[in-house]
Write a protein that holds these residues in place. Structure first.
Motif, PDB file in Angstrom:
ATOM      1  N   UNK A 144      -3.004 -11.521  -6.944  1.00  0.00           N
ATOM      2  CA  UNK A 144      -1.731 -11.780  -7.616  1.00  0.00           C
ATOM      3  C   UNK A 144      -1.769 -13.098  -8.388  1.00  0.00           C
ATOM      4  N   UNK A 145      -2.440 -14.088  -7.844  1.00  0.00           N
ATOM      5  CA  UNK A 145      -2.464 -15.399  -8.482  1.00  0.00           C
ATOM      6  C   UNK A 145      -3.147 -15.378  -9.850  1.00  0.00           C
ATOM      7  N   UNK A 146      -3.982 -14.348 -10.114  1.00  0.00           N
ATOM      8  CA  UNK A 146      -4.712 -14.265 -11.378  1.00  0.00           C
ATOM      9  C   UNK A 146      -3.977 -13.456 -12.445  1.00  0.00           C
ATOM     10  N   UNK A 153       2.461  -5.370 -12.278  1.00  0.00           N
ATOM     11  CA  UNK A 153       1.358  -4.838 -11.466  1.00  0.00           C
ATOM     12  C   UNK A 153       1.928  -4.128 -10.246  1.00  0.00           C
ATOM     13  N   UNK A 154       1.049  -3.392  -9.565  1.00  0.00           N
ATOM     14  CA  UNK A 154       1.428  -2.702  -8.327  1.00  0.00           C
ATOM     15  C   UNK A 154       0.651  -3.294  -7.162  1.00  0.00           C
ATOM     16  N   UNK A 155       1.327  -3.557  -6.067  1.00  0.00           N
ATOM     17  CA  UNK A 155       0.667  -4.099  -4.881  1.00  0.00           C
ATOM     18  C   UNK A 155      -0.242  -3.025  -4.286  1.00  0.00           C
ATOM     19  N   UNK A 156      -1.538  -3.365  -4.134  1.00  0.00           N
ATOM     20  CA  UNK A 156      -2.518  -2.391  -3.658  1.00  0.00           C
ATOM     21  C   UNK A 156      -2.937  -2.620  -2.207  1.00  0.00           C
ATOM     22  N   UNK A 157      -3.100  -3.873  -1.822  1.00  0.00           N
ATOM     23  CA  UNK A 157      -3.523  -4.149  -0.446  1.00  0.00           C
ATOM     24  C   UNK A 157      -3.341  -5.623  -0.134  1.00  0.00           C
ATOM     25  N   UNK A 158      -3.420  -5.937   1.165  1.00  0.00           N
ATOM     26  CA  UNK A 158      -3.288  -7.312   1.629  1.00  0.00           C
ATOM     27  C   UNK A 158      -4.520  -7.698   2.439  1.00  0.00           C
ATOM     28  N   UNK A 159      -4.874  -8.974   2.398  1.00  0.00           N
ATOM     29  CA  UNK A 159      -5.879  -9.486   3.328  1.00  0.00           C
ATOM     30  C   UNK A 159      -5.292  -9.382   4.733  1.00  0.00           C
ATOM     31  N   UNK A 160      -6.150  -9.075   5.680  1.00  0.00           N
ATOM     32  CA  UNK A 160      -5.721  -8.869   7.060  1.00  0.00           C
ATOM     33  C   UNK A 160      -5.560 -10.214   7.759  1.00  0.00           C
ATOM     34  N   UNK A 161      -4.368 -10.766   7.712  1.00  0.00           N
ATOM     35  CA  UNK A 161      -4.087 -12.085   8.267  1.00  0.00           C
ATOM     36  C   UNK A 161      -2.711 -12.050   8.915  1.00  0.00           C
ATOM     37  N   UNK A 174       5.899  -4.757   0.161  1.00  0.00           N
ATOM     38  CA  UNK A 174       5.148  -3.639   0.713  1.00  0.00           C
ATOM     39  C   UNK A 174       4.092  -3.148  -0.275  1.00  0.00           C
ATOM     40  N   UNK A 175       3.087  -2.460   0.273  1.00  0.00           N
ATOM     41  CA  UNK A 175       2.099  -1.800  -0.573  1.00  0.00           C
ATOM     42  C   UNK A 175       2.810  -0.745  -1.426  1.00  0.00           C
ATOM     43  N   UNK A 176       2.476  -0.727  -2.701  1.00  0.00           N
ATOM     44  CA  UNK A 176       3.119   0.203  -3.626  1.00  0.00           C
ATOM     45  C   UNK A 176       4.257  -0.402  -4.423  1.00  0.00           C
ATOM     46  N   UNK A 212      -2.972 -11.287  -1.792  1.00  0.00           N
ATOM     47  CA  UNK A 212      -2.336 -10.041  -2.232  1.00  0.00           C
ATOM     48  C   UNK A 212      -3.129  -9.467  -3.402  1.00  0.00           C
ATOM     49  N   UNK A 213      -3.676  -8.262  -3.221  1.00  0.00           N
ATOM     50  CA  UNK A 213      -4.445  -7.616  -4.275  1.00  0.00           C
ATOM     51  C   UNK A 213      -3.544  -6.621  -5.017  1.00  0.00           C
ATOM     52  N   UNK A 214      -3.672  -6.612  -6.333  1.00  0.00           N
ATOM     53  CA  UNK A 214      -2.802  -5.772  -7.150  1.00  0.00           C
ATOM     54  C   UNK A 214      -3.637  -4.978  -8.150  1.00  0.00           C
TER      55      UNK A 214
END
Length: 215
Positions: A144-146, A153-161, A174-176, A212-214
């Protein structure tokens, strides 16, 4: 192999190091470890043939490192999926339990869980789950920061933390969800976004925006 090296293998995989290069800074932020400590560990892993490191270019998994990472990630994410689907665990509570369980899980048990769960492709926080042959679906490595101001954009996944997932639960991300990026505050400030799905403005911290990956 030490648990710390296993954590490095998993995070490098999660950041995209199975197919592209990731930076020392990305690893340091994701593991919440000083950059100097990351450099020291990466040098050891280079000597052991687990990663390649090209100065000023980045870090990637070797074939050996990729194979070990895929095995670890598969077991970890299968357990996360099992804990959510069969035992109703909350998302922030998954990582610690899955971390313990993955080390005691044989390939036979992992395959049995995979069968019982119907061969899931994604874990509860959106990460791809490798199959028993080591194959896995492609996934976005854009954080997300990039994302540039004004883009959607659409939220695709999160780092497991644990702390991240608790935080995201609090702000109801949420994802999606579709996000419009409004502004990056300077000097490693937060990212200001509008959650178009929930019609809410959100302020997401600099570090969280790296998790946060998008797409």
């Amino acid at each position: 192999m030490t648990p710390m090296k296993e954590d490095y293998l998993k995070i490098i995989f999660e950041l995209g190091g199975a197919s592209e290069k990731v930076s020392n800074k990305q690893i340091a932020i994701s593991l919440n470890i000083a950059a100097g400590s990351v450099t020291e560990m990466i040098n050891k892993m280079v000597e052991e043939g687990l990663v390649n490191h090209e100065p000023y270019a980045g870090i990637s998994l070797t074939d050996s490192g990729r194979k070990r990472a895929v095995t670890l990630v598969r077991k970890h994410r299968l357990w996360e999926t099992f804990l959510v689907e069969k035992l109703n665990f909350a998302l922030p509570d998954l990582d610690v339990e899955a971390e313990r369980l993955e080390h005691e899980t044989s390939e036979k048990l992992a395959n049995a869980m995979d069968d019982a769960l119907g061969h899931p492709k994604r874990c509860p926080h959106g990460g791809t789950i490798p199959d028993r042959n080591g194959n896995f679906a492609s996934e976005s490595h854009l954080i997300l920061n990039e994302v540039k101001d004004g883009e959607t954009v659409t939220v695709a996944r999160f780092i497991d933390n644990h702390d991240l997932l608790t935080y995201l639960g609090d702000i109801k991300l949420d994802i999606g969800d579709k996000l419009k990026v409004n502004k990056h505050d300077p000097f490693e400030g937060p990212v200001l976004v509008t959650n178009l799905t929930d019609k809410q403005d959100l302020t997401i911290g600099y570090k969280a925006a790296h998790y946060i990956f998008v797409e």
